[in-house]
Write a protein that holds these residues in place. Structure first.
Motif, short mmCIF file in Angstrom:
data_model
loop_
_atom_site.label_atom_id
_atom_site.label_comp_id
_atom_site.label_asym_id
_atom_site.label_seq_id
_atom_site.Cartn_x
_atom_site.Cartn_y
_atom_site.Cartn_z
N CYS A 350 97.75 26.85 95.91
CA CYS A 350 99.10 27.03 96.46
C CYS A 350 99.00 26.95 97.98
CB CYS A 350 99.68 28.37 96.02
SG CYS A 350 98.82 29.80 96.71
N PRO A 351 100.12 26.94 98.70
CA PRO A 351 100.05 26.84 100.17
C PRO A 351 99.25 27.94 100.83
CG PRO A 351 102.26 26.33 99.42
CD PRO A 351 101.51 26.79 98.22
N CYS A 352 99.38 29.17 100.38
CA CYS A 352 98.62 30.25 101.01
C CYS A 352 97.20 30.31 100.49
CB CYS A 352 99.33 31.59 100.81
SG CYS A 352 99.13 32.30 99.15
N GLY A 353 96.96 29.75 99.31
CA GLY A 353 95.62 29.65 98.77
C GLY A 353 95.20 30.74 97.83
N TYR A 354 96.08 31.73 97.57
CA TYR A 354 95.62 32.89 96.80
C TYR A 354 96.36 33.05 95.47
CZ TYR A 354 93.25 34.04 101.11
OH TYR A 354 92.45 33.99 102.21
N MET A 368 107.53 27.04 95.72
CA MET A 368 106.59 26.59 96.75
C MET A 368 105.29 26.13 96.12
SD MET A 368 107.20 29.60 99.57
CE MET A 368 105.79 29.14 100.57
N VAL A 369 104.83 26.86 95.11
CA VAL A 369 103.59 26.47 94.43
C VAL A 369 103.76 25.12 93.75
CG1 VAL A 369 101.93 27.09 92.66
CG2 VAL A 369 102.91 28.87 94.12
N GLN A 370 104.89 24.97 93.05
CA GLN A 370 105.11 23.71 92.33
C GLN A 370 105.25 22.54 93.29
OE1 GLN A 370 105.05 23.59 88.84
NE2 GLN A 370 104.72 21.46 89.42
#
Length: 509
Positions: A350-354, A368-370
């Motif tokens: 995902c954008p934040c990575g977590y 946002m993840v999708q």
């Protein structure tokens, strides 16, 4: 008087012999150069005039015509300086021209007559040998590269005066002797034993290396994705001599072969930045040059942070991944570059990575993840055989004293599996590992028993896999069976192959 010398033009990664005809007549005063030369070739007149003046000669003051045939092929670069200069001196009667037809000459001249390096020496030497030339005269820095082509006589020279002396006294130069190395495997500074834990990831990369499969690593920052990818070449089988020559040709044409190097000894590992353009990745330009995917031929192309690459850049890889070559088309011609590489990629979930991190909370919304995952298209993911989820290294693995397995032992298993595949596909030209098997051969080499067939059917229905993903699973399961030294694909092999399609799972996020 008309004299012919011979040079070469690089077309893709291959060479085409160029005949350079020089006519010095007694009438007129102008210098003409014809045969579709570019600006660098046309400027050779001034370099040649200065170089031969340092030897005590003068350019002919009468009408001189230089024709470069075939005229339909554009001549580019300054490497034609040497054959043109020798042709002018021969046509002027300064040196004997009776043996010009036995040698191919290439080299850029400095104003003082010294020779500068050229590109594509290995390709030119191969073509010269095929066309029956006795020898190849070129700058010394490129001589060991060209000397790999036997029984062609290769003469390395540093100055124009040495070439003139050679045509007066052939014994003045000694051919370069170069023996192909018996072991094409360089030393590595990195090793898989540097990585603590991550045993399932190491297993997946071992499978990828054994079958020549593409792989993508998905996990949070700091989980070891890049560290593992950088060590991936250490478990690949050594280059064969044919692969080394093919790879060296590409690097020579691209001008990326180190000076005085004769062969590429390690499988390439290319890791371009995500700001790369599509032309730099696949190749191209006014005079087409190989891109990163061709420089990774017979090796690995690593794309770190895959979603950060421009979508257009990623999409141009789809066809080369299937065909193992890339065609650069222009209005007047089309050039083929080899692109038989293994794609290794990494990305955050995902954008934040977590996302799905066991200890840290994800700050991204589902949308946002999708959106982040959608930066990588489904057709491209279809062409990646193994989707590997990377989890953070546990504290016990990180601080433990367990001795990790070295790359040498993993590579031995990979080579054993590759040997099985080489024997299996010996009758199929161009196929050396499971990843290269076409759909027509799958039924023959990847036959399934009833239990495996039912397991695969359930997986396809539940995961809604494409026909391409079906082929990929069969190939990966065949590789897993080869690593286990099994003649047939068993349920355990099929189950392990299916688990490597994580990004195909509906609702993966």
């Amino acid at each position: 008087m008309i004299v012919k010398t011979f040079g070469s033009a690089i077309y893709g990664v291959d060479a085409i012999t160029i005949t350079i005809e020089v006519n010095v007549s007694s009438q007129g005063t102008r210098f003409y150069m014809v045969g579709l030369p570019d600006s660098a070739v046309k400027e050779s007149e001034r370099r040649i005039e200065s170089a031969i003046s340092h030897l005590g000669f003068r350019m002919p003051r009468t009408r001189t015509v230089v024709n470069m045939a075939p005229a339909a092929i554009r001549k580019a670069g300054a490497a034609y300086d040497l054959p043109i200069a020798i042709g002018i001196l021969g046509a002027s009667g300064k040196i004997p021209a009776d043996s010009f037809d036995r040698y191919l000459l290439m080299g850029e001249l400095s104003l003082d007559g010294s020779l500068l390096p050229i590109r594509g020496a290995l390709s030119i030497a191969i073509q010269a040998q095929q066309e029956g030339f006795r020898g190849f005269i070129l700058p010394t820095v490129n001589a060991h590269e060209a000397a790999m082509v036997a029984p062609l006589e290769v003469y390395g020279v540093t100055h124009l005066s040495e070439v003139l002396q050679f045509f007066h006294q052939p014994e003045s130069l000694t051919p370069i002797a170069s023996t192909p190395p018996t072991q094409l495997q360089g030393n590595f500074d990195l090793d898989f034993s540097d990585v603590k834990g991550q045993y399932n990831i190491k297993r997946a990369l071992e499978i990828a290396a054994a079958g020549g499969h593409n792989a993508i690593l998905i996990g949070p920052p700091g989980a070891g994705k890049t560290m593992l990818a950088q060590r991936f070449p250490t478990i690949l089988p050594p280059l064969t001599l044919a692969e080394a020559l093919e790879t060296t040709k590409i690097y020579s044409v691209a001008g990326k072969l180190p000076q005085h190097a004769s062969l590429v000894l390690k499988r390439p590992f290319r890791s371009p930045h995500h700001t790369i353009s599509d032309t730099a990745l696949v190749g191209g330009g006014s005079y087409p040059q190989p891109g990163e995917i061709s420089l990774a031929h017979n090796g690995v192309l690593f794309l770190d942070e895959l979603p950060e690459f421009k979508r257009q850049v990623l999409e141009v890889m789809r066809q080369p991944l299937e065909e193992r070559r890339v065609t650069i088309s222009r209005a007047r011609s089309a050039v083929d570059f080899p692109a038989g590489f293994m794609l290794l990629a990494s990305m955050n979930p995902c954008p934040c990575g977590y996302f799905n991190h066991p200890d840290k909370d994800c700050s991204c919304t589902p949308a946002m993840v999708q959106k982040y995952l959608n930066r990588v298209s489904g057709p491209l993911l279809d062409r990646i055989d193994l989707h590997v989820e990377v989890t953070p290294v546990s504290f016990s693995d990180l601080t433990g004293n367990r001795e990790e397995e070295k790359s040498t032992y993993i590579r031995e298993r990979v080579m054993a599996a590759r040997a099985i595949q080489a024997e299996r596909y010996a009758a199929l030209p161009g196929i050396y590992c499971n990843a290269q098997v076409g759909s027509q051969q799958l039924k023959r080499y990847c036959s399934l028993n009833d239990n495996c067939r039912q397991l695969l059917k359930n997986a396809i229905q539940q995961l809604k896999l494409s026909a391409r993903a079906y082929d990929r699973i069969l190939k990966v399961s065949r590789t897993i069976a080869d690593l286990a030294q099994c003649q047939s694909i068993e349920v355990a092999h099929m189950a392990e192959a299916i688990q490597y399609r994580s990004l195909d799972r509906e609702g993966w996020m």
